[in-house]
Motif scaffolding. Sequence first.
Motif, PDB file in Angstrom:
ATOM      1  N   ASP A  44       0.848  -1.172   0.000  1.00  0.00           N
ATOM      2  CA  ASP A  44       0.000   0.000   0.000  1.00  0.00           C
ATOM      3  C   ASP A  44       0.881   1.217   0.000  1.00  0.00           C
ATOM      4  OD1 ASP A  44      -2.126   1.720   0.175  1.00  0.00           O
ATOM      5  OD2 ASP A  44      -1.956   1.828   2.353  1.00  0.00           O
ATOM      6  N   ALA A  48      -5.043   5.154   5.690  1.00  0.00           N
ATOM      7  CA  ALA A  48      -6.448   5.300   5.339  1.00  0.00           C
ATOM      8  C   ALA A  48      -6.828   6.737   4.984  1.00  0.00           C
ATOM      9  CB  ALA A  48      -7.325   4.814   6.483  1.00  0.00           C
ATOM     10  N   ASP A  49      -6.129   7.722   5.551  1.00  0.00           N
ATOM     11  CA  ASP A  49      -6.486   9.101   5.226  1.00  0.00           C
ATOM     12  C   ASP A  49      -5.799   9.611   3.975  1.00  0.00           C
ATOM     13  OD1 ASP A  49      -3.886   9.425   6.005  1.00  0.00           O
ATOM     14  OD2 ASP A  49      -4.300  10.763   7.683  1.00  0.00           O
ATOM     15  N   GLY A  50      -5.050   8.718   3.303  1.00  0.00           N
ATOM     16  CA  GLY A  50      -4.435   9.076   2.040  1.00  0.00           C
ATOM     17  C   GLY A  50      -3.073   9.715   2.158  1.00  0.00           C
ATOM     18  N   PRO A 128      -7.641   2.965   0.385  1.00  0.00           N
ATOM     19  CA  PRO A 128      -8.555   3.123  -0.756  1.00  0.00           C
ATOM     20  C   PRO A 128      -8.240   2.207  -1.926  1.00  0.00           C
ATOM     21  CG  PRO A 128      -7.972   5.264   0.135  1.00  0.00           C
ATOM     22  CD  PRO A 128      -7.113   4.262   0.851  1.00  0.00           C
ATOM     23  N   GLU A 129      -6.985   2.016  -2.223  1.00  0.00           N
ATOM     24  CA  GLU A 129      -6.636   1.203  -3.378  1.00  0.00           C
ATOM     25  C   GLU A 129      -6.851  -0.289  -3.160  1.00  0.00           C
ATOM     26  OE1 GLU A 129      -2.627   2.701  -1.787  1.00  0.00           O
ATOM     27  OE2 GLU A 129      -4.756   3.121  -1.497  1.00  0.00           O
ATOM     28  N   LEU A 131      -9.751  -1.519  -1.502  1.00  0.00           N
ATOM     29  CA  LEU A 131     -11.115  -1.712  -1.026  1.00  0.00           C
ATOM     30  C   LEU A 131     -11.746  -2.995  -1.551  1.00  0.00           C
ATOM     31  CD1 LEU A 131     -12.593   1.898  -1.018  1.00  0.00           C
ATOM     32  CD2 LEU A 131     -11.781   0.525   0.914  1.00  0.00           C
TER      33      LEU A 131
END
Length: 386
Positions: A44, A48-50, A128-129, A131
């Motif tokens: 990753d 989670a917040d980018g 996000p990538e 999910l």
Amino acid sequence: MIKNAMLMVLSAGLVLGCDPGEDEGTPAMGTGGSGSSTETGGNDSTVADGTAGAPETGDASSDGGDSSGGSDSSGGGTDAGMPYDPDAPSCEGLQTTCAGASCCTTVNLPGGTVAVGRGLSGNDACPPEFLSECFSDETPEHDVTVGGFALDHYAVTVGRFRAFVAAWNDNWRPAEGEGEIPGVVGSGWQLAWNDHLPGSFDLQCNASATWTEAPGADEDKPIGCVNWYHAQAFCIWDEGRLPTEAEWEYAAAGADQDRLYPWGSAPIDETRSVFDTGTIEPVGSRPDGAARWGHMDMAGNTSEWVFDCHDDGFFETPEATADNAVLVPGTEGQYPCGSDGSTDPHVLKGGGTSSDFLTYNRVASREEGRGDTGFGGITFRCARGL
């Protein structure tokens, strides 16, 4: 929940099950590198917040980690969190070194509480990538308190396993009850498991196998082609046992730091994880990927057996939050895991060499492997009592 979305059949014949949640898609299955069985890896680039995290090692982390892990000595003649050689049978006379250190190095961990599984928010939430590649069997996240234990810094190497094969050929066998997890009734060796052990070892199961009949260039690579029974038997012979899934996550997540990856939240790259290389590499090849207490290769390179049986719904049960929680093999049918007596599903952690399924580098990710089947990209490390 029951995994029934699909079975992923790997190119070498390893069958793993994955069942996304209701709102999660089914990922495509990739293949391993040149000549290897299909291994899975993980990756990753953001939390989670980018936002990307800073690189972290076993010595320091942007999540506030440290290398001490505790101050009191609990065993092994060393402070908790400090590496030492356990003086185990596989270490006697071992000449090969790993990343410039002893291949046998282990570390005492003080015990405490770890959030096992994947949270819906926080450090280890599904990025996000990924999910469509964060699965329902990773949830709900739940706290487990584990007692103090030691965990090997490295996966068991070819060189260490060679000594075990010699002992096996001299008719060493595990005894009933050996390797019991402290406080967990029924977790010791069962004599019925001997039926899953070989008369002699065939450790060249496919093209990615690291074993050679005579010592060679791969002595510092993780041993492969070992099934769950081989792994537990080795650890018992080596005066330990397989770690539970909760213990493995305790070390990989940095306990209360609840890390996304063993090194933290920083993006995966070739300095932190072995992936897409076409081959299994020596243990300790990615020092920037070290976990909080220095454990190496807990993401990428190989998958690792842990003690637990695999069940999609276990994390939803009250038993999953018990102290030293573990899904203990039973005695039903031909195989000790799986009520249908036919699949023997055990938990695998840590991913593998393929870049096609990078989600498995996440600490919370988990795979299902058939306990009586070994492949080149599946290995293990041992836990030890204090």
